[in-house]
Enzyme design. Structure first.
Site, PDB file in Angstrom:
ATOM      1  N   CYS A   1     -10.710 -40.928  44.842  1.00 18.20           N
ATOM      2  CA  CYS A   1     -10.001 -40.213  43.778  1.00 18.20           C
ATOM      3  C   CYS A   1     -10.960 -39.173  43.191  1.00 18.20           C
ATOM      4  O   CYS A   1     -12.023 -39.528  42.668  1.00 18.20           O
ATOM      5  CB  CYS A   1      -9.579 -41.255  42.742  1.00 18.20           C
ATOM      6  SG  CYS A   1      -8.728 -40.571  41.356  1.00 18.20           S
TER       7      CYS A   1
ATOM      8  N   CYS B   1      -9.681 -31.274  30.774  1.00 17.60           N
ATOM      9  CA  CYS B   1      -8.333 -30.953  31.235  1.00 17.60           C
ATOM     10  C   CYS B   1      -7.558 -30.288  30.097  1.00 17.60           C
ATOM     11  O   CYS B   1      -7.749 -30.622  28.938  1.00 17.60           O
ATOM     12  CB  CYS B   1      -7.626 -32.238  31.663  1.00 17.60           C
ATOM     13  SG  CYS B   1      -6.004 -31.960  32.380  1.00 17.60           S
TER      14      CYS B   1
ATOM     15  N   CYS C   1      -4.572 -40.372  27.961  1.00 16.48           N
ATOM     16  CA  CYS C   1      -5.721 -40.080  28.816  1.00 16.48           C
ATOM     17  C   CYS C   1      -6.987 -39.763  28.013  1.00 16.48           C
ATOM     18  O   CYS C   1      -6.957 -38.934  27.101  1.00 16.48           O
ATOM     19  CB  CYS C   1      -5.355 -38.906  29.713  1.00 16.48           C
ATOM     20  SG  CYS C   1      -6.735 -38.255  30.626  1.00 16.48           S
TER      21      CYS C   1
HETATM   22  S1  SF4 Z   1      -3.887 -37.639  32.839  1.00 14.17           S
HETATM   23 FE1  SF4 Z   1      -5.647 -36.671  31.840  1.00 14.17          FE
HETATM   24  S2  SF4 Z   1      -6.698 -35.578  33.483  1.00 14.17           S
HETATM   25 FE2  SF4 Z   1      -4.657 -36.081  34.226  1.00 14.17          FE
HETATM   26  S3  SF4 Z   1      -3.396 -34.267  33.733  1.00 14.17           S
HETATM   27 FE3  SF4 Z   1      -3.197 -35.667  31.991  1.00 14.17          FE
HETATM   28  S4  SF4 Z   1      -4.803 -35.016  30.552  1.00 14.17           S
HETATM   29 FE4  SF4 Z   1      -5.282 -34.112  32.531  1.00 14.17          FE
END
Ligand code: SF4
Length: 375
Positions: free
Chosen positions: A134, A141, A148
């Site tokens: 992964c 992000c 997250c």
């Molecule tokens: S889960 Fe986290 S890393 Fe994945 S798109 Fe959403 S904010 Fe971004």
């Protein structure tokens, strides 16, 4: 290219370079780019094979190349794209890597052992271990998913193609996995892959190169939070990779709560983009569904999901939410998960429950990095 180009030659080989400003990141070079720098062309192929298939980054060890060329290359190329700074090993065999980039930022990659190695009675190998890697595509992000940890730190920058490729090289090398050993790649670590499509496309070209790591596009999955316009862009590139969509909810209100970007790209637009995606008819689009207790795990949600996926050759992955300190979300009950899965099965949709691999090492994205940041 950051080099001024000027011929330099000996009787046996020629390197185009002279005024060196900065060494080039080897992992950022496609074979064609390396062939532009290093002639005759077969020398580039030899170097690619030694680095990617024998895991050597010390030019003095590449004995297939002439000695003078080796010392030139040692000056012109660099291999320290990223370094492994921490590794956590889970009881289920998953290994989570924390890696430091040249500018000091850190990213994560996780090696998941999907199937263990099996032996015959005489000790011979009956089945090779199967791995899925992964990978991260960005530092931080922009998407800002509510569940997250990566999102908490905001967005810093895109990874270069070399930084994506080097994650695979470092981990394969760490395990001394033979070059021919199949490994699946999923772009599902830190970052939204389609937000860094240009560098990702180049990384895929490098990773699939026969003389290099030779990981077929069919073994690679791009997992997106659902930027509809970029799904179309990816489709137009026709790379042959698999597509996975992080759906996580079946109504826009709930999905917006989990993925704020859903305001710009609502569920309907994501589903329509998936329907337009040029998919190999033998393959299925993967829908990731992070199950959160009392939020998206109801029988009504399962029913709505069936309706949404009508007309799409799909597979649904139900994932247990992996709680971390401070999150308001809870891990769902097993019985609810199984009832949800059975509801999809009964309507002909392939559905699996993904045990949270690496739960004991905090394998949800961003957790190891967060821990390191706190020291
Ligand atoms: S889960 Fe986290 S890393 Fe994945 S798109 Fe959403 S904010 Fe971004």
């Amino acid at each position: 290219m950051r080099w001024c180009e000027k011929s330099w030659a000996t009787s046996s080989h020629k390197v185009i370079r002279v005024v060196k400003r900065e060494a080039l990141d080897f992992f950022d070079l496609t074979l064609e780019e390396l062939e532009q720098i290093l002639t005759p062309r077969f020398r580039a192929r030899q170097l690619y094979q030694w680095v990617y298939q024998r895991y050597t980054d010390d030019m003095s060890e590449v004995t297939v190349l002439p000695k003078t060329l080796r010392s030139e290359l040692a000056e012109q190329l660099r291999f320290d794209t990223l370094t492994i700074v921490d590794k956590a090993i889970s009881q289920d065999g998953s290994e989570k890597y924390l890696m430091r980039l040249q500018d000091g930022h850190t990213i994560e990659a996780v090696l998941l052992k999907m199937k263990p190695q099996k032996h015959h009675d005489d000790g011979g190998i009956a089945q090779e271990a199967r791995y899925t890697l992964c990978l991260s595509t960005q530092v931080g992000c922009k998407v800002g998913c509510a569940f997250c940890l990566t999102a908490k730190g905001g967005f810093v920058r895109n990874l270069t193609a070399g930084e994506i490729v080097a994650q695979v090289w470092q981990i394969k090398r760490d395990h001394q996995l033979p070059a021919h050993r199949g490994i699946n790649l999923v772009y599902m670590g830190m970052g939204e892959p389609l937000d860094n499509l240009e560098n990702l496309t180049k990384a895929i070209a490098i990773l699939t190169t026969e003389e290099g790591l030779a990981i077929s596009a069919k073994r690679q999955t791009i997992s997106t939070s659902g930027i509809s316009s970029r799904i179309d862009k990816l489709g137009a590139l026709n790379l042959g990779v698999h597509l996975a969509i992080s759906l996580h909810a079946v109504d826009n209100e709930t999905r917006q709560q989990l993925i704020p970007m859903n305001r710009a790209y609502p569920i309907e637009s994501v589903i329509e983009a998936v329907k337009r995606f040029p998919y190999d008819t033998r393959k299925r689009v993967m829908f990731e569904y992070l199950m959160i207790k009392d939020l998206n795990d109801s029988p009504q949600a399962a029913k709505r999901l069936v309706t949404l996926l009508e007309g799409i050759k799909s597979k649904v992955n139900l994932i247990y939410f992996n709680p971390y300190p401070g999150t308001p979300f809870k891990r769902p009950d097993r019985a609810r998960m199984e009832a949800f899965r059975d509801a999809l099965h009964s309507r002909g949709i392939t559905c699996t429950i993904r045990e949270s691999k690496g739960l004991d090492i905090e394998a949800a994205c961003g957790q190891l990095r967060e821990k390191a940041a706190k020291g």
